[in-house]
Design a protein around this motif. Sequence first.
Motif, mmCIF file in Angstrom:
data_model
loop_
_atom_site.group_PDB
_atom_site.id
_atom_site.type_symbol
_atom_site.label_atom_id
_atom_site.label_comp_id
_atom_site.label_asym_id
_atom_site.label_seq_id
_atom_site.Cartn_x
_atom_site.Cartn_y
_atom_site.Cartn_z
ATOM 1 N N HIS A 63 107.995 -38.278 19.764
ATOM 2 C CA HIS A 63 106.728 -37.674 20.158
ATOM 3 C C HIS A 63 105.642 -38.724 19.949
ATOM 4 N N ARG A 64 105.403 -39.525 20.969
ATOM 5 C CA ARG A 64 104.518 -40.679 20.817
ATOM 6 C C ARG A 64 103.096 -40.284 20.440
ATOM 7 N N PHE A 65 102.560 -39.262 21.082
ATOM 8 C CA PHE A 65 101.186 -38.865 20.807
ATOM 9 C C PHE A 65 101.061 -38.316 19.392
ATOM 10 N N GLY A 66 101.980 -37.439 18.998
ATOM 11 C CA GLY A 66 101.936 -36.872 17.651
ATOM 12 C C GLY A 66 102.150 -37.920 16.577
ATOM 13 N N ALA A 67 103.107 -38.843 16.808
ATOM 14 C CA ALA A 67 103.364 -39.894 15.817
ATOM 15 C C ALA A 67 102.151 -40.802 15.668
ATOM 16 N N ALA A 68 101.493 -41.144 16.792
ATOM 17 C CA ALA A 68 100.318 -42.013 16.716
ATOM 18 C C ALA A 68 99.175 -41.335 15.975
ATOM 19 N N LEU A 69 98.920 -40.052 16.295
ATOM 20 C CA LEU A 69 97.843 -39.338 15.606
ATOM 21 C C LEU A 69 98.139 -39.191 14.114
ATOM 22 N N ALA A 70 99.411 -38.919 13.783
ATOM 23 C CA ALA A 70 99.778 -38.778 12.375
ATOM 24 C C ALA A 70 99.580 -40.105 11.638
ATOM 25 N N GLY A 71 100.017 -41.196 12.248
ATOM 26 C CA GLY A 71 99.843 -42.504 11.615
ATOM 27 C C GLY A 71 98.378 -42.848 11.416
ATOM 28 N N LEU A 72 97.540 -42.576 12.419
ATOM 29 C CA LEU A 72 96.105 -42.845 12.287
ATOM 30 C C LEU A 72 95.478 -41.957 11.222
ATOM 31 N N GLY A 73 95.931 -40.710 11.144
ATOM 32 C CA GLY A 73 95.412 -39.809 10.111
ATOM 33 C C GLY A 73 95.759 -40.278 8.706
ATOM 34 N N VAL A 74 97.006 -40.711 8.525
ATOM 35 C CA VAL A 74 97.418 -41.233 7.218
ATOM 36 C C VAL A 74 96.595 -42.470 6.855
ATOM 37 N N ALA A 75 96.383 -43.348 7.845
ATOM 38 C CA ALA A 75 95.608 -44.564 7.582
ATOM 39 C C ALA A 75 94.166 -44.216 7.210
ATOM 40 N N ALA A 76 93.564 -43.236 7.903
ATOM 41 C CA ALA A 76 92.185 -42.850 7.597
ATOM 42 C C ALA A 76 92.071 -42.278 6.189
ATOM 43 N N VAL A 77 93.020 -41.431 5.812
ATOM 44 C CA VAL A 77 93.006 -40.863 4.455
ATOM 45 C C VAL A 77 93.177 -41.966 3.419
ATOM 46 N N THR A 78 94.016 -42.945 3.731
ATOM 47 C CA THR A 78 94.242 -44.051 2.791
ATOM 48 C C THR A 78 92.970 -44.876 2.594
ATOM 49 N N LEU A 87 90.500 -48.964 -5.345
ATOM 50 C CA LEU A 87 91.773 -49.678 -5.187
ATOM 51 C C LEU A 87 91.611 -50.775 -4.133
ATOM 52 N N PRO A 88 92.606 -51.637 -3.974
ATOM 53 C CA PRO A 88 92.529 -52.690 -2.956
ATOM 54 C C PRO A 88 92.291 -52.104 -1.565
ATOM 55 N N GLU A 89 91.694 -52.922 -0.719
ATOM 56 C CA GLU A 89 91.298 -52.466 0.613
ATOM 57 C C GLU A 89 92.506 -51.983 1.417
ATOM 58 N N GLU A 90 92.245 -50.937 2.177
ATOM 59 C CA GLU A 90 93.258 -50.370 3.063
ATOM 60 C C GLU A 90 92.657 -50.240 4.465
ATOM 61 N N PRO A 91 93.486 -50.125 5.478
ATOM 62 C CA PRO A 91 94.938 -50.184 5.492
ATOM 63 C C PRO A 91 95.441 -51.596 5.210
ATOM 64 N N ALA A 92 96.515 -51.680 4.462
ATOM 65 C CA ALA A 92 97.133 -52.959 4.141
ATOM 66 C C ALA A 92 97.823 -53.519 5.388
ATOM 67 N N PRO A 93 98.228 -54.795 5.370
ATOM 68 C CA PRO A 93 98.896 -55.384 6.538
ATOM 69 C C PRO A 93 100.115 -54.603 7.018
ATOM 70 N N ALA A 94 100.865 -54.008 6.094
ATOM 71 C CA ALA A 94 102.037 -53.239 6.506
ATOM 72 C C ALA A 94 101.632 -52.038 7.358
ATOM 73 N N VAL A 95 100.568 -51.342 6.921
ATOM 74 C CA VAL A 95 100.086 -50.190 7.684
ATOM 75 C C VAL A 95 99.504 -50.652 9.015
ATOM 76 N N ALA A 96 98.757 -51.752 8.996
ATOM 77 C CA ALA A 96 98.156 -52.264 10.230
ATOM 78 C C ALA A 96 99.230 -52.607 11.263
ATOM 79 N N LEU A 123 90.300 -47.496 16.760
ATOM 80 C CA LEU A 123 89.006 -48.135 16.552
ATOM 81 C C LEU A 123 88.250 -47.493 15.385
ATOM 82 N N VAL A 124 88.368 -46.172 15.265
ATOM 83 C CA VAL A 124 87.716 -45.477 14.152
ATOM 84 C C VAL A 124 88.275 -45.971 12.813
ATOM 85 N N VAL A 125 89.598 -46.146 12.734
ATOM 86 C CA VAL A 125 90.208 -46.637 11.496
ATOM 87 C C VAL A 125 89.728 -48.049 11.191
ATOM 88 N N VAL A 126 89.631 -48.903 12.214
ATOM 89 C CA VAL A 126 89.161 -50.278 12.013
ATOM 90 C C VAL A 126 87.729 -50.290 11.495
#
Length: 385
Positions: A63-78, A87-96, A123-126
């Motif tokens: 589910h490409r759309f759902g997976a992308a939104l979920a990943g962006l949501g996790v990154a925003a919360v992080t 804590l150290p800046e996020e998203p870390a390179p692994a998340v990026a 773009l919002v996460v960046v």
Amino acid sequence: MHTTGRRTAPARVAGDLLLGLTLAAVPLFTVTALAASWGGSSWVLGLVTGTVVGVLALLRRRHRFGAALAGLGVAAVTVVSARLAALPEEPAPAVALALAVLVASAIRTLPTRQAATVAGGGLVVVVGSWLAAVPFAPEATVIPMVNAATWLAAVAAGLGGRLLVARREASVERVRRDERLAVARELHDVVAHHITGIVVQAQAAQIVARRGPAEAARVADSLAGIETAGSDALTSLRRVVGLLRDADDASPVAPGTEALSTLVSRFEGHGPEVRLRLPADGDPSPPEVTTAVYRVVQESLTNVTRHAPQSRTVTVDVRRVPEGLTVEVSDDAPHTGALDTRGGYGLIGMRERVESLGGTLRAGPRPGAGWSVVATLPLTDGARR
């Protein structure tokens, strides 16, 4: 049979395996670096977030759309959590990196609105990452710059893939359209010509039969002509069906001088006199050109039978010209309103066939009386499209 542009199953598995190893190695490197610099449990948030988004990246095809939104949501919360907990800046390179995979995949394959939503979310996460880093250092830090670079790369890769897919689909559709037009022209040329001959001879047989038994021989001749035309129609239709089935008997046939002579003689049996003029050098023309000439003559004679039965003479003139080969079919029927507007799918098919070879076609009333069709076909490869 393979599908052009799509990766095979082994290639896909190998790609996912390489991606999985990369998404596992980058978080471990980040954890090691954070443990050595920040110490304590500063590395936990980055490790957990990197693992979650990495798994989403590996499962993106479900589910490409759902997976992308979920990943962006996790990154925003992080990003917010790292800022509040100092804590150290996020998203870390692994998340990026995992986000880049999700964003590129979504932009390449999803509908425009969903793809734009994912790109905007990235773009919002960046921007959020950049704003969260400002209180610690007025100048731009490395992590926000890495996030911005990976987002731009993901958008570029997604748009590039999307463009390639669009071009491939347009190319496939163009080929399918050309094939449909070619089959449509063949069916029209074959069916219209032979069936017109059958109808005309059947009408003649009915007229002759009404005159009495003395005309039985002429009726028999008309019936024999109907049988011949029907057999020719069946043979031609089998050839066209063979083309559709890609059968062994579907090899293209390029009618030459003999075929034109046979066509003209068959037409004279139930139409006006035909004067055939051919080049003195026989048939040195390419097969596609001789086929086009044959079809132009065939369709033009069929149109004479349909629209100009009062014609007394038809001239078929095939000659060499500086531009290549010209075929002209003209009749001497009196002008009428209907004659002056001859057209239909036959004329369209002739024009498409001639123009596909880089030639030109003109059709219209002649001065004084009659109608003419003139097609000019180039004989050199450079003149063809």
